[in-house]
Scaffold this motif. Structure first.
Motif, mmCIF file in Angstrom:
data_model
loop_
_atom_site.group_PDB
_atom_site.id
_atom_site.type_symbol
_atom_site.label_atom_id
_atom_site.label_comp_id
_atom_site.label_asym_id
_atom_site.label_seq_id
_atom_site.Cartn_x
_atom_site.Cartn_y
_atom_site.Cartn_z
ATOM 1 N N PHE A 261 0.896 -1.241 0.165
ATOM 2 C CA PHE A 261 -0.087 0.050 0.076
ATOM 3 C C PHE A 261 1.013 1.139 0.003
ATOM 4 O O PHE A 261 0.650 2.052 -0.732
ATOM 5 C CB PHE A 261 -0.958 -0.083 1.190
ATOM 6 N N SER B 296 -5.519 -5.181 -3.794
ATOM 7 C CA SER B 296 -5.839 -6.193 -3.028
ATOM 8 C C SER B 296 -7.422 -6.402 -3.244
ATOM 9 O O SER B 296 -8.344 -6.429 -2.415
ATOM 10 C CB SER B 296 -5.856 -5.982 -1.754
ATOM 11 N N PRO C 127 -8.380 -11.069 -0.721
ATOM 12 C CA PRO C 127 -9.061 -9.968 -0.298
ATOM 13 C C PRO C 127 -9.888 -9.253 -0.913
ATOM 14 O O PRO C 127 -10.047 -9.356 -2.461
ATOM 15 C CB PRO C 127 -7.726 -8.802 0.267
ATOM 16 N N LEU D 28 -14.471 -6.465 2.818
ATOM 17 C CA LEU D 28 -15.712 -5.525 3.184
ATOM 18 C C LEU D 28 -16.699 -6.309 4.088
ATOM 19 O O LEU D 28 -17.086 -5.824 5.063
ATOM 20 C CB LEU D 28 -16.527 -5.561 1.992
ATOM 21 N N TYR E 290 -14.656 -2.310 -9.643
ATOM 22 C CA TYR E 290 -13.898 -1.372 -8.912
ATOM 23 C C TYR E 290 -13.115 -0.373 -9.964
ATOM 24 O O TYR E 290 -12.794 0.727 -9.226
ATOM 25 C CB TYR E 290 -13.098 -1.999 -7.754
ATOM 26 N N THR F 5 -8.212 1.286 -0.887
ATOM 27 C CA THR F 5 -8.773 -0.204 -0.892
ATOM 28 C C THR F 5 -10.313 -0.372 -0.947
ATOM 29 O O THR F 5 -10.884 0.686 -1.183
ATOM 30 C CB THR F 5 -8.275 -1.046 0.199
ATOM 31 N N VAL F 6 -10.966 -1.365 -0.986
ATOM 32 C CA VAL F 6 -12.105 -1.733 -0.842
ATOM 33 C C VAL F 6 -13.044 -0.860 0.045
ATOM 34 O O VAL F 6 -14.030 -0.396 0.014
ATOM 35 C CB VAL F 6 -12.606 -3.146 -1.078
ATOM 36 N N PHE F 7 -12.161 -0.796 1.271
ATOM 37 C CA PHE F 7 -12.750 0.141 2.344
ATOM 38 C C PHE F 7 -13.086 1.336 2.221
ATOM 39 O O PHE F 7 -13.821 2.052 2.868
ATOM 40 C CB PHE F 7 -12.007 -0.128 3.612
ATOM 41 N N ASP F 8 -12.416 1.908 1.134
ATOM 42 C CA ASP F 8 -12.367 3.489 1.057
ATOM 43 C C ASP F 8 -13.521 3.797 -0.216
ATOM 44 O O ASP F 8 -13.329 5.165 -0.362
ATOM 45 C CB ASP F 8 -10.705 3.969 0.492
ATOM 46 N N VAL F 9 -13.981 3.006 -0.840
ATOM 47 C CA VAL F 9 -14.744 3.166 -1.927
ATOM 48 C C VAL F 9 -16.224 3.330 -1.538
ATOM 49 O O VAL F 9 -16.804 2.113 -1.038
ATOM 50 C CB VAL F 9 -14.734 2.191 -2.923
#
Lengths: 326, 326
Positions: B101, B118, B123, B128, B287, B304-308
């Motif tokens: 990252f 990821s 992941p 998520l 994504y 990452t997926v967490f931020d989208v």
């Protein structure tokens, strides 16, 4: 994060319990339309305040959680209190969401606030799973099943029947339908094939039980499209065995990948909840955290779960969630 | 959205198939380290280009999808190409995510680009679900099960054994462990109790099968902590019955709500995928859409997926997704 709760029914209590589980959250006050002296909350030293005095809490609350009902409370309350606070609700009348969104958005934006509507599990977590799965599998089918759980609307409908003293209704997904969806066979399912309805009814003394059963089973919209079972029980048995408000359900998307759609995929999300309002309260508190952050960053207006980056729900730092949860 | 793919193995093909399913996506070029004339892609009229000429595509591609491996390709490629393009990868070496990252973030920010690392199902979608469920149920337990599916790493490990001509390994979750978790009983499960491993092995002529079986079953890290089954089959049978790359798995969080934790809750997310790389490709393309939007809005650096925000994955407008999916 300083939180206020407006409304202290089952959902208000659920929110209160969730606040207790989140160390960064503090319950500042519970607001009620009832006589405040008649309302006892669980959290020590938290005042119960008349909703008439809510304006005196402006500046003392980061997020006001609206724990009222979707039929009459929230369509008025959420836009009204979005003028004073950052607000979050669990508005669940699907057809009226666009109208509610517009009203809340206008009020929040005009007053520098942020709002989240329709937050819970459906709408809420189920909606999120529908969206994610639709984006990943553009060619596919969606299925939602509810239960096993108590439907408040159907229980109310039973209790309105003449001769019924009390009653509770469970919505139950049909196992064979779940299995057919899970297999990836993309079945077309009728209303009757997806769910059954089970009723536990306390009849008034001398009431005509056969007539009650027939009225329930033939009630349009609520029961006539379903296979319905009616069980007559005592008030005591209802209180002993059916006091809880469990719920849950399943969201599926089945779809194709590959150059010619040669691969099947099944995405399944399910919830099994001992208490519907306690879980809904837990979802709301996580989103209240996100709401507060978004407002601090200057993101104003009305949002839904679709607009919230998942990391905003967590009390952990971005580094921590990447290291431990990714 | 104009997309390039770097690397044309199983994942690169999966991405190509997903692009075909998304009307707003266009495959501009496939880049390869091999001789381009030796690579045939499925999409008509799409050029296969040597990676040495990738710089000539600067300005012609919105997102470059990196379809290489996590061991040696992505740690170099993702930071390198984040200098030239918006990039997305499926880097899956969990322990090295923080380092990866940081490298990608620095390269992307310095060059006005956006990156997502990821991204896939684990992941990715599993991450998520872990995050959402942890935020909603702060007091609880997490469980992840993989399979039934093909583990590339374990299949490779089998094929390195002397006397083995070919082989494939399936990771299988143990049904009774799944049921125990699903019941909400919060079991403590050993490695052996969670998964079994099933191997299909083609032995070389005259090889010592008993020795091969023993070597597999006693291999540390890979097999010795599991109940492993070894089946010797012909090359033909392997090709006929085990050509696919299916996978999937289950993510659970079980946790308490209520004032004294009196209510149990089970959140379950599961995937059943006929083709692991085709599904991973589909997640990446969704994504990539979000990545392109975030870059257009000026959100730079590694994500990452967490931020989208989930809405960014959809080709539909916010109004449409609120009306139809909330």
């Amino acid at each position: 994060m300083k939180i206020g709760i407006l409304g202290y029914g089952n959902l208000g209590k659920g929110v209160e319990c969730a606040i207790k589980q989140n160390a960064d959250c503090e319950l500042v006050a519970v607001f009620t339309r009832r006589d405040p002296s008649s309302v006892k909350v669980l959290t020590p030293d938290v005042p119960v305040v008349s909703v008439d005095d809510i304006e005196s809490y402006v500046g003392k609350i980061d997020v006001l959680i609206l724990a009222g009902g979707s039929a009459t409370d929230l369509p008025k309350q959420t836009p009204e209190y979005a003028k004073l606070f950052n607000v979050i609700d669990s508005f669940d009348t699907h057809a009226k969401i666009p109208e509610h969104f517009a009203n809340v958005d206008a009020a929040a934006k005009a007053n520098g606030h942020t709002a989240i509507i329709s937050c819970g599990w459906d709408p809420g977590m189920f909606s999120l799973n529908r969206l994610y799965a639709n984006c990943i599998l553009p060619e596919g089918n969606d299925y939602t099943f509810w239960g096993k759980g108590v439907s408040q609307g159907h229980s109310d409908a039973i209790r309105r029947i003449e001769g019924v003293k009390n009653g509770k209704q469970y919505t139950i997904p049909v196992d064979s339908a779940l299995e057919a969806v899970r297999s990836g066979s993309n079945p077309e399912l009728t209303t009757r094939q997806k769910h059954t309805r089970e009723c536990f009814v306390v009849a008034e003394e001398g009431a005509d039980k056969a007539k009650i059963e027939s009225e329930i089973k033939n009630m349009p919209n609520y029961f006539s499209d379903y296979d319905t079972t009616v069980n007559f029980i005592s008030e005591e048995e209802l209180a002993t065995n059916h006091a809880g408000i469990p719920h849950g359900g399943f969201v599926f998307r089945t779809g194709k990948t590959g150059w010619d759609g040669e691969y099947n995929n099944v995405i399944e999300y399910s919830l099994k909840l001992d208490s519907n309002p306690a879980f809904t309260g837990s979802v709301i508190v996580a989103y209240a955290r996100a709401l507060n952050r978004m407002n601090n960053e200057g993101t104003l207006g009305c949002k839904t779960v679709f607009d919230v980056a998942p990391s905003y729900l967590s009390p952990l730092s971005d580094e921590e969630i990447r290291a431990h949860l990714l």
